[in-house]
Design a protein around this motif. Structure first.
Motif, PDB file in Angstrom:
ATOM      1  N   ILE A  32       0.928  -1.056  -0.263  1.00 43.50           N
ATOM      2  CA  ILE A  32       0.461   0.061   0.312  1.00 43.50           C
ATOM      3  C   ILE A  32       0.695   0.950   0.188  1.00 43.50           C
ATOM      4  O   ILE A  32       1.516   1.362   0.658  1.00 43.50           O
ATOM      5  N   PRO A  33       0.993   2.173  -1.411  1.00 38.76           N
ATOM      6  CA  PRO A  33       1.097   3.087  -1.390  1.00 38.76           C
ATOM      7  C   PRO A  33       1.094   4.596   0.027  1.00 38.76           C
ATOM      8  O   PRO A  33      -0.098   4.868  -0.289  1.00 38.76           O
ATOM      9  N   ILE A  34       2.345   4.788   1.095  1.00 37.81           N
ATOM     10  CA  ILE A  34       2.123   5.937   1.991  1.00 37.81           C
ATOM     11  C   ILE A  34       2.572   7.227   1.501  1.00 37.81           C
ATOM     12  O   ILE A  34       3.642   6.497   1.314  1.00 37.81           O
ATOM     13  N   ILE A  35       1.827   8.150   1.805  1.00 38.41           N
ATOM     14  CA  ILE A  35       2.844   8.981   1.224  1.00 38.41           C
ATOM     15  C   ILE A  35       2.895   9.883   2.508  1.00 38.41           C
ATOM     16  O   ILE A  35       2.996  10.027   3.425  1.00 38.41           O
ATOM     17  N   SER A  36       4.401  10.443   2.541  1.00 34.62           N
ATOM     18  CA  SER A  36       5.308  10.840   3.562  1.00 34.62           C
ATOM     19  C   SER A  36       5.667  12.023   2.984  1.00 34.62           C
ATOM     20  O   SER A  36       6.736  12.053   2.094  1.00 34.62           O
ATOM     21  N   CYS A  37       5.829  12.738   3.652  1.00 37.28           N
ATOM     22  CA  CYS A  37       6.066  14.181   3.309  1.00 37.28           C
ATOM     23  C   CYS A  37       7.123  14.755   5.004  1.00 37.28           C
ATOM     24  O   CYS A  37       6.953  14.953   5.556  1.00 37.28           O
ATOM     25  N   PRO A  38       8.483  15.244   4.055  1.00 37.67           N
ATOM     26  CA  PRO A  38       9.363  15.330   4.510  1.00 37.67           C
ATOM     27  C   PRO A  38       9.244  16.938   5.596  1.00 37.67           C
ATOM     28  O   PRO A  38      10.161  17.378   6.475  1.00 37.67           O
ATOM     29  N   HIS A  39       8.759  17.703   4.857  1.00 37.18           N
ATOM     30  CA  HIS A  39       8.642  19.328   5.319  1.00 37.18           C
ATOM     31  C   HIS A  39       7.757  19.184   6.676  1.00 37.18           C
ATOM     32  O   HIS A  39       7.764  19.607   7.403  1.00 37.18           O
ATOM     33  N   CYS A  40       5.802  18.433   6.378  1.00 37.11           N
ATOM     34  CA  CYS A  40       5.547  18.524   7.443  1.00 37.11           C
ATOM     35  C   CYS A  40       5.645  17.499   8.474  1.00 37.11           C
ATOM     36  O   CYS A  40       4.543  17.454   9.542  1.00 37.11           O
ATOM     37  N   GLY A  41       5.614  16.658   8.221  1.00 41.20           N
ATOM     38  CA  GLY A  41       5.460  14.977   8.705  1.00 41.20           C
ATOM     39  C   GLY A  41       4.771  14.531   8.829  1.00 41.20           C
ATOM     40  O   GLY A  41       4.422  13.111   9.151  1.00 41.20           O
ATOM     41  N   GLU A  42       3.742  14.749   7.230  1.00 37.90           N
ATOM     42  CA  GLU A  42       2.877  14.031   7.943  1.00 37.90           C
ATOM     43  C   GLU A  42       2.803  12.900   7.246  1.00 37.90           C
ATOM     44  O   GLU A  42       3.423  12.425   6.261  1.00 37.90           O
ATOM     45  N   SER A  43       2.007  11.165   7.147  1.00 38.28           N
ATOM     46  CA  SER A  43       2.179  10.645   6.423  1.00 38.28           C
ATOM     47  C   SER A  43       0.478  10.184   5.889  1.00 38.28           C
ATOM     48  O   SER A  43       0.211  10.377   6.560  1.00 38.28           O
ATOM     49  N   TYR A  44      -0.377   9.635   4.937  1.00 42.45           N
ATOM     50  CA  TYR A  44      -1.389   9.879   4.442  1.00 42.45           C
ATOM     51  C   TYR A  44      -1.695   9.106   3.599  1.00 42.45           C
ATOM     52  O   TYR A  44      -0.701   8.583   2.883  1.00 42.45           O
ATOM     53  N   LEU A  45      -2.805   8.321   3.511  1.00 44.24           N
ATOM     54  CA  LEU A  45      -3.602   7.824   2.003  1.00 44.24           C
ATOM     55  C   LEU A  45      -3.792   8.286   1.544  1.00 44.24           C
ATOM     56  O   LEU A  45      -5.130   9.749   1.489  1.00 44.24           O
ATOM     57  N   THR A  46      -3.570   8.468  -0.055  1.00 43.92           N
ATOM     58  CA  THR A  46      -4.601   9.025  -1.300  1.00 43.92           C
ATOM     59  C   THR A  46      -5.780   9.154  -0.723  1.00 43.92           C
ATOM     60  O   THR A  46      -5.860   8.018  -1.121  1.00 43.92           O
ATOM     61  N   ALA A  47      -6.878  10.216  -2.068  1.00 45.71           N
ATOM     62  CA  ALA A  47      -7.988   9.392  -1.235  1.00 45.71           C
ATOM     63  C   ALA A  47      -8.365   8.419  -2.606  1.00 45.71           C
ATOM     64  O   ALA A  47      -8.958   7.280  -2.055  1.00 45.71           O
ATOM     65  N   SER A  48      -7.325   8.303  -3.962  1.00 42.49           N
ATOM     66  CA  SER A  48      -7.677   6.707  -4.679  1.00 42.49           C
ATOM     67  C   SER A  48      -7.278   5.794  -4.005  1.00 42.49           C
ATOM     68  O   SER A  48      -7.533   4.189  -4.085  1.00 42.49           O
ATOM     69  N   THR A  49      -5.873   6.148  -2.894  1.00 42.97           N
ATOM     70  CA  THR A  49      -5.503   4.059  -2.653  1.00 42.97           C
ATOM     71  C   THR A  49      -6.650   4.252  -1.317  1.00 42.97           C
ATOM     72  O   THR A  49      -6.862   2.887  -0.982  1.00 42.97           O
ATOM     73  N   LEU A  50      -7.055   5.189  -0.693  1.00 45.84           N
ATOM     74  CA  LEU A  50      -8.082   4.757  -0.026  1.00 45.84           C
ATOM     75  C   LEU A  50      -9.708   3.512  -0.546  1.00 45.84           C
ATOM     76  O   LEU A  50     -10.324   2.868  -0.076  1.00 45.84           O
ATOM     77  N   HIS A  51      -9.634   4.355  -1.767  1.00 52.07           N
ATOM     78  CA  HIS A  51     -11.150   3.648  -2.460  1.00 52.07           C
ATOM     79  C   HIS A  51     -10.320   2.343  -3.043  1.00 52.07           C
ATOM     80  O   HIS A  51     -11.209   1.247  -2.545  1.00 52.07           O
ATOM     81  N   GLU A  52      -8.942   2.485  -3.405  1.00 55.84           N
ATOM     82  CA  GLU A  52      -8.650   0.793  -3.431  1.00 55.84           C
ATOM     83  C   GLU A  52      -8.664   0.043  -2.729  1.00 55.84           C
ATOM     84  O   GLU A  52      -8.657  -0.922  -2.737  1.00 55.84           O
ATOM     85  N   ILE A  53      -8.085   0.317  -1.709  1.00 59.60           N
ATOM     86  CA  ILE A  53      -8.386  -0.191  -0.396  1.00 59.60           C
ATOM     87  C   ILE A  53     -10.045  -0.645  -0.019  1.00 59.60           C
ATOM     88  O   ILE A  53      -9.966  -1.866  -0.240  1.00 59.60           O
ATOM     89  N   GLU A  54     -10.941  -0.278  -0.767  1.00 54.54           N
ATOM     90  CA  GLU A  54     -12.321  -0.657  -0.050  1.00 54.54           C
ATOM     91  C   GLU A  54     -12.909  -1.302  -1.162  1.00 54.54           C
ATOM     92  O   GLU A  54     -12.786  -2.614  -0.762  1.00 54.54           O
ATOM     93  N   ARG A  55     -12.147  -1.066  -2.472  1.00 54.86           N
ATOM     94  CA  ARG A  55     -12.577  -1.669  -3.414  1.00 54.86           C
ATOM     95  C   ARG A  55     -12.080  -3.615  -2.836  1.00 54.86           C
ATOM     96  O   ARG A  55     -12.431  -4.396  -3.256  1.00 54.86           O
ATOM     97  N   ILE A  56     -10.312  -3.563  -2.926  1.00 56.52           N
ATOM     98  CA  ILE A  56      -9.998  -4.813  -2.530  1.00 56.52           C
ATOM     99  C   ILE A  56     -10.889  -5.023  -1.268  1.00 56.52           C
ATOM    100  O   ILE A  56     -11.496  -7.253  -1.214  1.00 56.52           O
ATOM    101  N   LYS A  57     -11.381  -4.844  -0.159  1.00 61.93           N
ATOM    102  CA  LYS A  57     -11.861  -4.784   0.794  1.00 61.93           C
ATOM    103  C   LYS A  57     -13.129  -5.812   0.485  1.00 61.93           C
ATOM    104  O   LYS A  57     -13.592  -6.859   0.908  1.00 61.93           O
ATOM    105  N   ARG A  58     -13.633  -5.361  -0.376  1.00 64.18           N
ATOM    106  CA  ARG A  58     -15.163  -5.763  -1.269  1.00 64.18           C
ATOM    107  C   ARG A  58     -14.708  -7.018  -2.590  1.00 64.18           C
ATOM    108  O   ARG A  58     -15.987  -8.285  -2.037  1.00 64.18           O
ATOM    109  N   ASN A  59     -13.483  -7.210  -2.444  1.00 63.30           N
ATOM    110  CA  ASN A  59     -13.422  -8.249  -3.293  1.00 63.30           C
ATOM    111  C   ASN A  59     -12.521  -9.323  -2.834  1.00 63.30           C
ATOM    112  O   ASN A  59     -11.951 -10.040  -4.397  1.00 63.30           O
ATOM    113  N   ARG A  60     -12.398  -9.492  -1.549  1.00 61.51           N
ATOM    114  CA  ARG A  60     -11.527 -10.422  -1.768  1.00 61.51           C
ATOM    115  C   ARG A  60     -11.515 -11.379  -1.656  1.00 61.51           C
ATOM    116  O   ARG A  60     -10.295 -11.930  -2.020  1.00 61.51           O
TER     117      ARG A  60
END
Ligand SMILES: [Zn+2]
Length: 75
Positions: A32-60
């Motif tokens: 799973i790709p996680i975006i990590s920002c060295p400037h503000c220190g945030e790590s987050y998933l993009t909306a499309s990644t979250l969407h894909e995770i939901e799709r994988i869960k539904r079609n597991r």
């Protein structure tokens, strides 16, 4: 790519393995790709990644590969 949070350039993408559910509902999703920002220190998933995770869960059932763990009995 720019950071969604502070709009700085130079974000990194890390690939991680995450586990969802537990017991018989356990689902492991690798790379799973996680975006990590060295400037503000945030790590987050993009909306499309979250969407894909939901799709994988539904079609597991069709997307997941069952992997079995070897169990040894000591004694
Ligand atoms: Zn940032």
């Amino acid at each position: 790519m720019k950071c969604d949070i502070c709009s700085s350039e130079g974000i990194h993408i890390r690939r991680v393995t995450r586990t969802y559910g537990q017991g018989e509902d356990l689902l492991v999703i690798e790379n799973i790709p996680i975006i990590s920002c060295p400037h503000c220190g945030e790590s987050y998933l993009t909306a499309s990644t979250l969407h894909e995770i939901e799709r994988i869960k539904r079609n597991r059932k069709s997307l997941a590969i069952a992997r079995f763990v070897e169990v040894a009995n000591f004694g």
